[in-house]
Scaffold this active site. Structure first.
Site, PDB file in Angstrom:
ATOM      1  N   ARG A 118       0.823  -1.277   0.099  1.00 41.53           N
ATOM      2  CA  ARG A 118       0.031   0.016   0.107  1.00 41.53           C
ATOM      3  C   ARG A 118       0.784   1.345   0.066  1.00 41.53           C
ATOM      4  O   ARG A 118       0.621   2.330   0.753  1.00 41.53           O
ATOM      5  CB  ARG A 118      -0.941  -0.003   1.158  1.00 41.53           C
ATOM      6  CG  ARG A 118      -1.997  -0.928   1.238  1.00 41.53           C
ATOM      7  CD  ARG A 118      -3.054  -0.892   0.144  1.00 41.53           C
ATOM      8  NE  ARG A 118      -3.836  -1.775   0.209  1.00 41.53           N
ATOM      9  CZ  ARG A 118      -4.005  -3.009  -0.020  1.00 41.53           C
ATOM     10  NH1 ARG A 118      -3.058  -3.695  -0.489  1.00 41.53           N
ATOM     11  NH2 ARG A 118      -5.131  -3.782  -0.032  1.00 41.53           N
ATOM     12  N   SER A 155     -10.363  -0.613   3.268  1.00 41.98           N
ATOM     13  CA  SER A 155      -9.632  -0.732   4.476  1.00 41.98           C
ATOM     14  C   SER A 155      -9.177   0.757   4.966  1.00 41.98           C
ATOM     15  O   SER A 155      -8.685   1.594   3.996  1.00 41.98           O
ATOM     16  CB  SER A 155      -8.541  -1.343   4.124  1.00 41.98           C
ATOM     17  OG  SER A 155      -8.694  -2.767   3.773  1.00 41.98           O
ATOM     18  N   GLU A 209      -4.979   4.111   6.502  1.00 44.76           N
ATOM     19  CA  GLU A 209      -4.348   3.990   5.230  1.00 44.76           C
ATOM     20  C   GLU A 209      -4.747   5.141   4.263  1.00 44.76           C
ATOM     21  O   GLU A 209      -4.191   5.444   3.014  1.00 44.76           O
ATOM     22  CB  GLU A 209      -4.831   2.601   4.459  1.00 44.76           C
ATOM     23  CG  GLU A 209      -4.482   2.112   3.395  1.00 44.76           C
ATOM     24  CD  GLU A 209      -5.354   1.194   2.761  1.00 44.76           C
ATOM     25  OE1 GLU A 209      -6.217   1.859   1.848  1.00 44.76           O
ATOM     26  OE2 GLU A 209      -5.157  -0.043   2.846  1.00 44.76           O
TER      27      GLU A 209
HETATM   28  N1  EPU Z   1     -10.808 -10.542  10.581  1.00 42.78           N
HETATM   29  C1  EPU Z   1     -11.672 -10.626  11.535  1.00 42.78           C
HETATM   30  N2  EPU Z   1     -12.616  -9.855  11.625  1.00 42.78           N
HETATM   31  C2  EPU Z   1     -13.160  -8.687  10.807  1.00 42.78           C
HETATM   32  C3  EPU Z   1     -12.159  -8.646   9.658  1.00 42.78           C
HETATM   33  C4  EPU Z   1     -11.186  -9.387   9.504  1.00 42.78           C
HETATM   34  O1  EPU Z   1     -11.524 -11.536  12.532  1.00 42.78           O
HETATM   35  O2  EPU Z   1     -14.076  -7.788  11.117  1.00 42.78           O
HETATM   36  C5  EPU Z   1      -9.740 -11.331  10.357  1.00 42.78           C
HETATM   37  C6  EPU Z   1     -10.214 -12.483   9.175  1.00 42.78           C
HETATM   38  O3  EPU Z   1     -11.124 -13.551   9.519  1.00 42.78           O
HETATM   39  C7  EPU Z   1      -8.794 -12.868   8.566  1.00 42.78           C
HETATM   40  C8  EPU Z   1      -8.127 -11.779   8.765  1.00 42.78           C
HETATM   41  O4  EPU Z   1      -8.707 -10.590   9.558  1.00 42.78           O
HETATM   42  O5  EPU Z   1      -8.327 -13.805   9.392  1.00 42.78           O
HETATM   43  C9  EPU Z   1      -7.923 -10.720   7.540  1.00 42.78           C
HETATM   44  O6  EPU Z   1      -9.108 -10.315   7.012  1.00 42.78           O
HETATM   45  P1  EPU Z   1      -9.273 -10.462   5.272  1.00 42.78           P
HETATM   46  O7  EPU Z   1      -8.885 -11.678   4.717  1.00 42.78           O
HETATM   47  O8  EPU Z   1     -10.685  -9.933   4.912  1.00 42.78           O
HETATM   48  O9  EPU Z   1      -8.351  -9.295   4.911  1.00 42.78           O
HETATM   49  P2  EPU Z   1      -7.785  -7.721   5.420  1.00 42.78           P
HETATM   50  O10 EPU Z   1      -6.392  -7.966   5.902  1.00 42.78           O
HETATM   51  O11 EPU Z   1      -8.908  -7.361   6.511  1.00 42.78           O
HETATM   52  C10 EPU Z   1      -6.773  -7.046   3.149  1.00 42.78           C
HETATM   53  C11 EPU Z   1      -6.643  -5.689   2.463  1.00 42.78           C
HETATM   54  C12 EPU Z   1      -8.154  -5.583   1.671  1.00 42.78           C
HETATM   55  C13 EPU Z   1      -8.270  -6.697   0.721  1.00 42.78           C
HETATM   56  C14 EPU Z   1      -8.104  -7.961   1.452  1.00 42.78           C
HETATM   57  C15 EPU Z   1      -8.109  -9.241   0.660  1.00 42.78           C
HETATM   58  C16 EPU Z   1      -5.259  -4.167   3.579  1.00 42.78           C
HETATM   59  C17 EPU Z   1      -5.326  -3.016   4.648  1.00 42.78           C
HETATM   60  N3  EPU Z   1      -6.511  -4.603   3.366  1.00 42.78           N
HETATM   61  O12 EPU Z   1      -7.667  -6.847   4.117  1.00 42.78           O
HETATM   62  O13 EPU Z   1      -8.024  -4.207   0.870  1.00 42.78           O
HETATM   63  O14 EPU Z   1      -9.398  -6.819  -0.212  1.00 42.78           O
HETATM   64  O15 EPU Z   1      -6.792  -8.210   2.354  1.00 42.78           O
HETATM   65  O16 EPU Z   1      -6.702  -9.389  -0.162  1.00 42.78           O
HETATM   66  O17 EPU Z   1      -4.253  -4.558   3.317  1.00 42.78           O
HETATM   67  C18 EPU Z   1      -8.359  -1.991   0.851  1.00 42.78           C
HETATM   68  O18 EPU Z   1      -7.067  -1.767   0.862  1.00 42.78           O
HETATM   69  O19 EPU Z   1      -9.049  -1.213   0.744  1.00 42.78           O
HETATM   70  C19 EPU Z   1      -8.874  -3.405   0.952  1.00 42.78           C
HETATM   71  C20 EPU Z   1     -10.122  -3.679   1.047  1.00 42.78           C
END
Ligand code: EPU
Length: 364
Positions: free
Chosen positions: A188, A261, A357
């Site tokens: 990012r 995010s 972010e």
């Molecule tokens: N999780 C929770 N509770 C929540 C949200 C997430 O427990 O409310 C846990 C999930 O179960 C999982 C972990 O956190 O174990 C990661 O969650 P997820 O796979 O949904 O991905 P993320 O880390 O929250 C990142 C990116 C997203 C991207 C997704 C998929 C960042 C800041 N965000 O989200 O990007 O779509 O991975 O690759 O790196 C964005 O940048 O706007 C964005 C949506």
């Protein structure tokens, strides 16, 4: 033509009320020769998808509307020089690419895309032609020109992997072309984010279809492909899986204002990780290097009891705590106040600092 006191409320995905003191739609590269572009404008606006706008944006807002998708070369039925009928062309396409040979190269396809083109529309354009590379990045809001700024990424892919050049206007200098090694791409992150006020992105060059190698390693993609009973997926199949995952977890900004995010996933030391594991044995983590891991901010906010929390018209999304949403009439100030509350709660519970972010723009 510069306009005065223009509302930006419909031009940001958070649907925040905001007024630009001066506003200019950038539709043609020749405008960059004007006196306004000798120094950086206050705000360069693409799809308005990664920012919190406060009520007043002083100075000049430039709304980038440079269009055009041009095939520079390549195989796979990509006729060189053919231009998209979907998206009007601008002079962005006539800039010379530096240091790269855009001729036929195996299955690769080389494209130049105007910065103002809608990102998702462009991804669909490539999928309609069966090209591989951007399928994991479907449905990300914003424009092509904004994609390199924060190196958009999702489900195991980052846009930087497909970028071969970024065409920019450097304020006070003129038109330049930056190769990927000059762009300092990171998680990012990029040079465009680290050196705000230096460059305006006018067009981006992509190399697609390279090895026809699909990125399906991300657990949720595998699960969704299995659910769809697809075992030899095409790029369009992977895009369908990602579409289904995103629709199930992320709000559509058209109906519920948000900027994806809101925080980055924090990188912490192994020592911090061990301390946290002792108290929260199920905390997910992703290794970064020998001394660091990345923690999901969404999990931290969720475990702090704040998934679906709401203060007035601002809240966290009920299905993904990392996404802040505007339930109706929130202002930029409201979003910032709520985000500080979340940062404080996560700090108090886990001793981990969350970094925003999204960009904060303007005055209240
Ligand atoms: N999780 C929770 N509770 C929540 C949200 C997430 O427990 O409310 C846990 C999930 O179960 C999982 C972990 O956190 O174990 C990661 O969650 P997820 O796979 O949904 O991905 P993320 O880390 O929250 C990142 C990116 C997203 C991207 C997704 C998929 C960042 C800041 N965000 O989200 O990007 O779509 O991975 O690759 O790196 C964005 O940048 O706007 C964005 C949506």
């Amino acid at each position: 033509m510069i306009q005065h006191n223009i509302s930006l409320s419909r031009l940001n995905t958070f649907h925040l009320p905001s007024v630009a003191e001066r506003y200019l739609a950038l539709t043609d590269l020749s405008q960059l020769d004007g006196p306004e572009f000798r120094q950086a404008p206050q705000l360069v606006l693409g799809g308005g998808s990664n920012m919190v706008l406060l009520e007043q944006v002083p100075g000049l807002t430039v709304h980038v509307q440079l269009g055009g998708v041009e095939i520079l070369g390549g195989a796979a039925g990509a006729a060189k020089g053919s231009k998209s009928r979907l998206i009007s062309l601008s002079k962005a396409n006539s800039q010379a690419a530096v240091g790269r040979e855009y001729s036929s190269d195996g299955e690769a396809v080389f494209l130049r895309v105007g910065a103002g083109v809608d990102w998702n529309q462009f991804v669909r354009y490539t999928l309609d032609r069966g090209w591989c590379g951007l399928e994991n990045l479907i449905l990300i809001p914003g424009t092509v020109g904004a994609a390199p700024v924060q190196n958009i990424g999702a489900y195991g892919a980052e846009v930087a992997e497909c970028i071969t050049a970024v065409h920019v206007w450097e304020y006070g200098v003129g038109a330049r072309t930056l190769l990927p090694e000059d762009c300092a791409f990171g998680y990012r992150d990029s040079r465009f984010k680290r050196e705000p006020g230096r460059f305006l992105i006018t067009a981006v060059d992509f190399r697609l279809n390279d090895q026809q190698e699909l990125k399906t390693g991300y657990g949720a993609i595998q699960a969704e492909l299995a659910h769809l009973s697809i075992d030899a997926p095409s790029p369009a199949d992977v895009a369908l899986a990602v579409t289904n995952i995103r629709r199930s977890k992320l709000p559509d900004w058209f109906f519920l204002g948000n900027s994806g995010s809101f925080f980055k996933n924090p990188v912490v030391s192994i020592a911090t990780h061990h301390r946290l594991l002792a108290a929260f044995e199920d905390i997910p983590s992703y290794p970064i290097d020998e001394g660091h891991v990345k923690l999901p901010a969404g999990w931290l906010i969720d475990r702090a009891g704040l998934k679906g929390a709401r203060h007035g018209d601002v809240g966290t999304y009920a299905k993904q705590a990392l996404v802040l949403v505007n339930h109706g009439a929130a202002s930029g100030q409201d979003i910032i106040a709520f985000s500080k509350f979340i940062q404080d709660e996560v700090q108090a519970k886990f001793g981990v600092e969350l970094e925003r972010e999204v960009q904060l723009i303007g005055n209240s």
